[in-house]
Design an enzyme around this catalytic site. Structure first.
Site, short mmCIF file in Angstrom:
data_model
loop_
_atom_site.label_atom_id
_atom_site.label_comp_id
_atom_site.label_asym_id
_atom_site.label_seq_id
_atom_site.Cartn_x
_atom_site.Cartn_y
_atom_site.Cartn_z
N ARG A 92 -37.69 -40.47 53.52
CA ARG A 92 -37.21 -39.15 53.08
C ARG A 92 -35.73 -38.97 53.43
O ARG A 92 -34.97 -38.33 52.72
CB ARG A 92 -38.05 -38.03 53.72
CG ARG A 92 -37.41 -36.65 53.59
CD ARG A 92 -38.38 -35.49 53.74
NE ARG A 92 -39.30 -35.58 54.83
CZ ARG A 92 -39.01 -35.32 56.11
NH1 ARG A 92 -37.79 -34.96 56.46
NH2 ARG A 92 -39.93 -35.41 57.02
N TYR A 145 -27.99 -23.51 32.25
CA TYR A 145 -29.33 -24.08 32.11
C TYR A 145 -30.36 -23.03 32.54
O TYR A 145 -30.17 -22.35 33.56
CB TYR A 145 -29.46 -25.36 32.95
CG TYR A 145 -30.88 -25.82 33.00
CD1 TYR A 145 -31.57 -26.14 31.85
CD2 TYR A 145 -31.57 -25.90 34.21
CE1 TYR A 145 -32.89 -26.52 31.88
CE2 TYR A 145 -32.90 -26.29 34.26
CZ TYR A 145 -33.54 -26.59 33.08
OH TYR A 145 -34.87 -26.96 33.12
N ASP A 218 -22.00 -27.87 37.43
CA ASP A 218 -23.03 -28.71 36.82
C ASP A 218 -22.36 -29.45 35.66
O ASP A 218 -21.97 -28.85 34.66
CB ASP A 218 -24.18 -27.83 36.33
CG ASP A 218 -25.33 -28.64 35.75
OD1 ASP A 218 -25.08 -29.75 35.26
OD2 ASP A 218 -26.47 -28.15 35.77
N LYS A 243 -31.00 -36.63 32.51
CA LYS A 243 -30.34 -36.66 31.19
C LYS A 243 -29.53 -37.95 31.02
O LYS A 243 -30.10 -39.01 31.07
CB LYS A 243 -29.48 -35.40 31.05
CG LYS A 243 -30.16 -34.11 31.54
CD LYS A 243 -31.41 -33.80 30.75
CE LYS A 243 -31.92 -32.42 31.04
NZ LYS A 243 -33.20 -32.32 31.71
N1 PLP Z 1 -28.67 -28.74 34.56
C1 PLP Z 1 -28.65 -28.85 33.23
C2 PLP Z 1 -27.36 -28.67 32.50
C3 PLP Z 1 -29.85 -29.13 32.53
O1 PLP Z 1 -29.81 -29.21 31.18
C4 PLP Z 1 -31.05 -29.29 33.26
C5 PLP Z 1 -32.33 -29.57 32.56
O2 PLP Z 1 -32.43 -29.54 31.37
C6 PLP Z 1 -31.02 -29.16 34.66
C7 PLP Z 1 -29.82 -28.89 35.28
C8 PLP Z 1 -32.26 -29.32 35.48
O3 PLP Z 1 -32.53 -30.66 35.63
P1 PLP Z 1 -34.01 -31.27 35.92
O4 PLP Z 1 -34.83 -30.97 34.73
O5 PLP Z 1 -33.72 -32.71 36.15
O6 PLP Z 1 -34.51 -30.57 37.14
#
Ligand code: PLP
Length: 430
Positions: A92, A145, A218, A243
């Site tokens: 972990r 998101y 992000d 992604k």
């Molecule tokens: N940030 C963005 C821009 C996303 O599009 C997503 C998911 O679609 C996330 C964060 C969250 O990621 P995860 O689904 O890997 O938890």
């Protein structure tokens, strides 16, 4: 000011929980096995970046093996602290598979250190919960998101953290929203769902006007191949590695990178205590994805531009948002900070809800599914799916620019002529 910003950016209770008192000592830097000179390109680094493996013999595996052990044998109890610092003791807290993936991401982002997480939301929530405490104020975009928006809107207030939502990608709005207790500036670029582009340098500069405040971005839609927020002064960059980084729709994973030692140690301590660590099997797949990231981003960007241009001239499409089109509101910012524009396109189908639904349900090659950034093209309808009634009210959707006719397309690496033919036959049914 610089000194002021450096100190006390992470609550000391979290720093103390890591067991090691000096953050610098706790940050074992992975040693790169190659000699990258300053001119080495990102393409080469993505393929080659690999950390030293402890206790190696005469040969070295070209690909790191998957570290399946949950725990590690230690020889003498008195060596425990050294093992914690310089080796692995429990999976972990760290293992070679996760460190190899984190090291590759860190090499591309140009950070001091990177941590990998169980998913993008794991990276985002761990970062927020490490850096914030009750009484702090966050400035966040009104469209991001959906999971991030939901954490900001409904969960952070439960912990006594105040959040102000501002118009996404408008740096002046961030400046206007500053309060005496502002601790964190949050941005996403290009952002969900309408692909607004945040001026990363201006965003980092606004954050620096507030002593001890931290900027978090992000950068999922761009990937470190198209944009590198840390180089522009942003403190923390997070990714959903589910992604583009993973790139094959076969893992969920996340990452956090920073150049700030105190932030890195704080988040590492918090993750070590609370979990959200990545499985070594998924870390292996993540690293495999990263090896082809530059190639894939080139093709995503090429296809993205071709499809955006096709959609923009189509009579049944009323509007196209793609950072690479001159019609995009922040095209100049995108040109300044992105090396190319990626594979995400958002467009409005003329006539609204029903035509948009008909389009996404009539495609034969492009798959109707949430998520993005994979080799295959994916399409979704935000107003009924990711940003639908379960998450947002019609008023919130309107504020975030999410109309009923809006469609989000993640363009894959297929042949663009095939993709255009598929859109053509589906649009004929609208
Ligand atoms: N940030 C963005 C821009 C996303 O599009 C997503 C998911 O679609 C996330 C964060 C969250 O990621 P995860 O689904 O890997 O938890």
């Amino acid at each position: 000011m610089a000194e002021n910003r450096k100190l006390k950016r992470v609550p000391s209770s979290i720093q103390d929980s890591g067991g090691i008192k000096d953050p610098a000592e706790a940050l074992r830097r992975a040693t790169e096995t190659h000699h990258f000179d300053p001119e080495t390109s990102l393409e080469t680094k993505a393929v080659c970046a690999q950390p030293e493996l402890k206790g190696q013999g005469l040969t070295f595996p070209v690909v790191p093996s998957i570290s399946v052990a949950s725990t590690y044998r230690i020889n003498r109890v008195d060596e425990y602290n050294d093992c914690l610092k310089d080796g692995y003791i429990y999976s972990r807290i760290g293992n070679h598979s996760c460190e190899s993936a984190a090291h590759a991401i860190n090499t591309l982002e140009g950070g001091l250190g990177t941590l990998v997480f169980s998913c993008g939301m794991g990276a985002i929530t761990t970062t927020l919960l490490t850096l914030l405490k009750a009484g702090d104020h966050v400035i966040a975009p009104d469209s991001a998101y959906s999971g991030t928006y939901s954490v900001m809107k409904t969960m952070l207030p439960n912990y006594g953290i105040e959040v102000s939502f501002i118009k996404a990608c408008d740096v002046e709005e961030y400046r206007k929203a500053i309060k005496p207790n502002t601790k964190l500036f949050y941005g996403e670029t290009p952002c969900n769902p309408c692909l607004g582009v945040l001026d990363l340098k201006a965003f980092a500069d606004v954050t620096k006007t507030v002593p001890s405040a931290i900027s978090v971005v992000d950068s999922t839609f761009g990937s470190p191949i198209l944009q590198r927020p840390l180089e522009l002064g942003v403190d923390v960059v997070v990714h959903s590695c589910t992604k583009y980084m993973g790139g094959h729709s076969d893992i969920v994973a996340g990452s956090m990178s920073t150049k700030d030692e105190e932030i890195l140690y704080g988040i590492k301590a918090f993750q070590g205590q609370t979990g959200s660590c990545l499985s070594p099997f998924d870390a292996f797949l993540l690293l495999r994805g990263i090896r082809t990231l530059p190639l894939r981003m080139e093709k995503h960007s090429l296809n993205g531009l071709r499809l955006a241009q096709y959609l923009e001239q189509h009579p049944k499409i009323s509007r196209v948002f793609y950072p690479g089109l001159p019609s995009h509101p922040q095209h100049d910012v995108a040109k300044k900070q992105m090396s190319s524009f990626g594979g995400m396109i958002v467009f409005e189908v003329a006539g609204g809800l029903q035509p948009a639904k008909t389009l996404v349900e009539s495609l034969k090659l492009i798959t109707l599914a949430v998520s993005l950034g994979s080799t295959e093209s994916l399409i979704e309808h935000p107003a009924t799916m990711t940003h639908g009634p379960l998450l947002m009210t019609p008023e919130d959707r309107q504020k975030g620019g999410i109309s009923d006719g809006l469609v989000r397309l993640s363009v894959g690496i297929e042949n663009s002529v095939d993709l255009i033919r598929d859109l053509e036959q589906a649009l004929a049914k609208v």
